[in-house]
Design a protein around this motif. Structure first.
Motif, PDB file in Angstrom:
ATOM      1  N   PRO A 152       9.465   7.140   3.448  1.00 36.65           N
ATOM      2  CA  PRO A 152       8.796   6.507   2.306  1.00 36.65           C
ATOM      3  C   PRO A 152       9.716   5.495   1.618  1.00 36.65           C
ATOM      4  N   ASN A 153       9.118   4.376   1.216  1.00 39.02           N
ATOM      5  CA  ASN A 153       9.808   3.315   0.486  1.00 39.02           C
ATOM      6  C   ASN A 153      10.851   2.546   1.310  1.00 39.02           C
ATOM      7  N   THR A 154      10.843   2.736   2.626  1.00 43.30           N
ATOM      8  CA  THR A 154      11.697   1.907   3.476  1.00 43.30           C
ATOM      9  C   THR A 154      11.213   0.460   3.400  1.00 43.30           C
ATOM     10  N   PRO A 155      12.111  -0.495   3.166  1.00 43.72           N
ATOM     11  CA  PRO A 155      11.670  -1.897   3.162  1.00 43.72           C
ATOM     12  C   PRO A 155      11.096  -2.291   4.526  1.00 43.72           C
ATOM     13  N   ILE A 156       9.913  -2.910   4.507  1.00 43.87           N
ATOM     14  CA  ILE A 156       9.254  -3.355   5.735  1.00 43.87           C
ATOM     15  C   ILE A 156       8.989  -4.851   5.616  1.00 43.87           C
ATOM     16  N   TYR A 157       9.380  -5.594   6.641  1.00 48.46           N
ATOM     17  CA  TYR A 157       9.114  -7.034   6.701  1.00 48.46           C
ATOM     18  C   TYR A 157       8.183  -7.294   7.883  1.00 48.46           C
ATOM     19  N   PHE A 158       7.072  -7.957   7.623  1.00 45.05           N
ATOM     20  CA  PHE A 158       6.052  -8.208   8.646  1.00 45.05           C
ATOM     21  C   PHE A 158       5.958  -9.707   8.868  1.00 45.05           C
ATOM     22  N   ILE A 159       6.372 -10.161  10.061  1.00 44.49           N
ATOM     23  CA  ILE A 159       6.391 -11.599  10.360  1.00 44.49           C
ATOM     24  C   ILE A 159       5.288 -11.912  11.366  1.00 44.49           C
ATOM     25  N   ASP A 160       4.315 -12.699  10.924  1.00 48.46           N
ATOM     26  CA  ASP A 160       3.210 -13.076  11.808  1.00 48.46           C
ATOM     27  C   ASP A 160       2.430 -14.202  11.137  1.00 48.46           C
ATOM     28  N   PRO A 161       2.014 -15.226  11.893  1.00 48.31           N
ATOM     29  CA  PRO A 161       1.266 -16.323  11.264  1.00 48.31           C
ATOM     30  C   PRO A 161      -0.120 -15.898  10.782  1.00 48.31           C
ATOM     31  N   LYS A 162      -0.666 -14.852  11.395  1.00 52.86           N
ATOM     32  CA  LYS A 162      -1.968 -14.321  10.975  1.00 52.86           C
ATOM     33  C   LYS A 162      -1.840 -12.810  10.787  1.00 52.86           C
ATOM     34  N   PRO A 163      -1.182 -12.399   9.714  1.00 55.18           N
ATOM     35  CA  PRO A 163      -0.891 -10.967   9.537  1.00 55.18           C
ATOM     36  C   PRO A 163      -2.155 -10.122   9.474  1.00 55.18           C
ATOM     37  N   ALA A 164      -2.108  -8.999  10.183  1.00 55.39           N
ATOM     38  CA  ALA A 164      -3.272  -8.106  10.250  1.00 55.39           C
ATOM     39  C   ALA A 164      -3.270  -7.078   9.128  1.00 55.39           C
ATOM     40  N   ILE A 165      -2.203  -7.073   8.316  1.00 53.66           N
ATOM     41  CA  ILE A 165      -2.132  -6.149   7.195  1.00 53.66           C
ATOM     42  C   ILE A 165      -1.846  -6.937   5.923  1.00 53.66           C
ATOM     43  N   THR A 166      -2.040  -6.289   4.785  1.00 57.10           N
ATOM     44  CA  THR A 166      -1.785  -6.930   3.497  1.00 57.10           C
ATOM     45  C   THR A 166      -0.635  -6.211   2.810  1.00 57.10           C
ATOM     46  N   GLU A 167      -0.102  -6.839   1.768  1.00 60.58           N
ATOM     47  CA  GLU A 167       1.100  -6.295   1.137  1.00 60.58           C
ATOM     48  C   GLU A 167       0.843  -4.983   0.401  1.00 60.58           C
ATOM     49  N   ASN A 168      -0.434  -4.661   0.167  1.00 63.43           N
ATOM     50  CA  ASN A 168      -0.697  -3.348  -0.444  1.00 63.43           C
ATOM     51  C   ASN A 168      -0.985  -2.276   0.608  1.00 63.43           C
ATOM     52  N   SER A 169      -0.790  -2.636   1.897  1.00 59.23           N
ATOM     53  CA  SER A 169      -1.014  -1.653   2.960  1.00 59.23           C
ATOM     54  C   SER A 169       0.075  -0.587   2.978  1.00 59.23           C
ATOM     55  N   PHE A 170       1.289  -0.977   2.615  1.00 54.63           N
ATOM     56  CA  PHE A 170       2.433  -0.060   2.623  1.00 54.63           C
ATOM     57  C   PHE A 170       3.303  -0.345   1.412  1.00 54.63           C
ATOM     58  N   ASN A 220       6.642  -1.246  -0.463  1.00 53.09           N
ATOM     59  CA  ASN A 220       7.839  -2.024  -0.140  1.00 53.09           C
ATOM     60  C   ASN A 220       7.641  -2.941   1.073  1.00 53.09           C
ATOM     61  N   LEU A 221       6.436  -3.490   1.202  1.00 46.41           N
ATOM     62  CA  LEU A 221       6.127  -4.380   2.320  1.00 46.41           C
ATOM     63  C   LEU A 221       6.211  -5.840   1.883  1.00 46.41           C
ATOM     64  N   THR A 222       6.921  -6.642   2.668  1.00 47.77           N
ATOM     65  CA  THR A 222       6.993  -8.085   2.454  1.00 47.77           C
ATOM     66  C   THR A 222       6.401  -8.772   3.680  1.00 47.77           C
ATOM     67  N   ILE A 223       5.414  -9.633   3.466  1.00 51.22           N
ATOM     68  CA  ILE A 223       4.800 -10.365   4.564  1.00 51.22           C
ATOM     69  C   ILE A 223       5.365 -11.784   4.617  1.00 51.22           C
ATOM     70  N   ILE A 224       5.854 -12.171   5.781  1.00 48.62           N
ATOM     71  CA  ILE A 224       6.307 -13.540   6.016  1.00 48.62           C
ATOM     72  C   ILE A 224       5.296 -14.161   6.968  1.00 48.62           C
ATOM     73  N   LYS A 225       4.419 -14.994   6.418  1.00 52.04           N
ATOM     74  CA  LYS A 225       3.300 -15.548   7.196  1.00 52.04           C
ATOM     75  C   LYS A 225       3.786 -16.747   7.989  1.00 52.04           C
ATOM     76  N   ASP A 226       4.390 -16.447   9.141  1.00 55.45           N
ATOM     77  CA  ASP A 226       5.006 -17.513   9.912  1.00 55.45           C
ATOM     78  C   ASP A 226       5.207 -17.049  11.355  1.00 55.45           C
ATOM     79  N   VAL A 227       5.523 -17.989  12.228  1.00 56.99           N
ATOM     80  CA  VAL A 227       5.825 -17.657  13.629  1.00 56.99           C
ATOM     81  C   VAL A 227       7.218 -17.047  13.700  1.00 56.99           C
ATOM     82  N   ALA A 228       7.559 -16.523  14.868  1.00 49.38           N
ATOM     83  CA  ALA A 228       8.790 -15.744  15.000  1.00 49.38           C
ATOM     84  C   ALA A 228      10.047 -16.540  14.662  1.00 49.38           C
ATOM     85  N   SER A 229      10.150 -17.779  15.145  1.00 48.75           N
ATOM     86  CA  SER A 229      11.396 -18.536  14.963  1.00 48.75           C
ATOM     87  C   SER A 229      11.687 -18.820  13.488  1.00 48.75           C
TER      88      SER A 229
END
Length: 230
Positions: A187-205, A207-216
């Motif tokens: 619980p509360n582990t920082p999670i970073y989600f990198i994807d140009p079309k993220p399938a989850i939202t920041e209230n899904s987990f 301590n989640l940070t979404i970076i809406k971008d391609v891998a590079s």
């Protein structure tokens, strides 16, 4: 002591290198029904089709190179204990220089015996009918097909449980059992989600940070964030 940084990667990780994401929007893999080319029964029904499918994938893999995203993950090893758990069957993480990589779904540049799953060989040429293991059984791609167990899943879950930071790159988190790994983080582990079309939202987990971008460019942003948080 370095923090444990666990990275889960999917098809989007390698897309910028020119590796086609196997499953198209219509559910076909390179024009084939998935079960024709990625299931034990497909291999039994038409082994030549299946071998040709993976021979083409392997040939393509040998023409591409790691991208900036792969290289950025290598640079994270300076400050973190990095463990990569990938759904990808390419070897671009290894070629970029990552030290610890688990392939949940197998590896294109390896083959294995059809009679003994522990007989695995490095393989860069085409597989054809008549290529046999030392026990005289046909060789097949070292790929986890639909309907087969994921042998490294338990090890991946154990690694994910120990993560101080979890990073998810280029995967929809819709393909199970790999998608279940996010449930193993503390619980509360920082999670970073990198994807140009993220399938989850920041209230899904938490301590989640979404970076809406391609891998590079997404991993370049991640490096900045993590350096500021140290």
């Amino acid at each position: 002591m370095k923090k444990q940084l666990v990275v889960l990667t999917g098809a989007g990780m390698s897309a910028e290198s020119g590796i086609n994401t196997f499953r198209d929007a219509d559910g076909l893999w390179e024009g084939h029904d998935i079960y024709e080319v990625a299931s034990p029964i497909g291999f039994k029904n038409n082994p030549e089709l299946v071998l040709d499918f993976y021979n083409q994938r392997r040939s393509q893999l040998l023409t591409v190179s790691p991208n900036t995203g792969h290289e950025n993950l290598v640079s994270l090893e300076k400050n973190f204990n990095v463990q990569i758990i990938t759904q990808n069957v390419d070897d671009l993480h290894e070629r970029a220089g990552s030290s610890n990589v688990i392939h949940l779904h197998g590896e294109l540049r390896k083959v294995r015996s059809t009679s003994d799953k522990d007989l695995v060989y490095d393989w860069d040429k085409d597989i054809v009918l008549g290529d046999l293991c030392e026990k005289k059984s046909q060789l097949r791609p070292h790929i986890v097909w639909f309907g087969e167990d994921v042998p490294l899943l338990e090890k991946a879950a154990e690694i994910t449980m120990k993560a101080d930071i979890l990073v998810i790159i280029g995967t929809s988190m819709q393909v199970y059992p790999a998608a279940s790994l996010i449930e193993y983080v503390a619980p509360n582990t920082p999670i970073y989600f990198i994807d140009p079309k993220p399938a989850i939202t920041e209230n899904s987990f938490n301590n989640l940070t979404i970076i809406k971008d391609v891998a590079s460019s997404g991993t370049t942003e991640l490096l900045k964030i993590l350096s500021h948080n140290e």
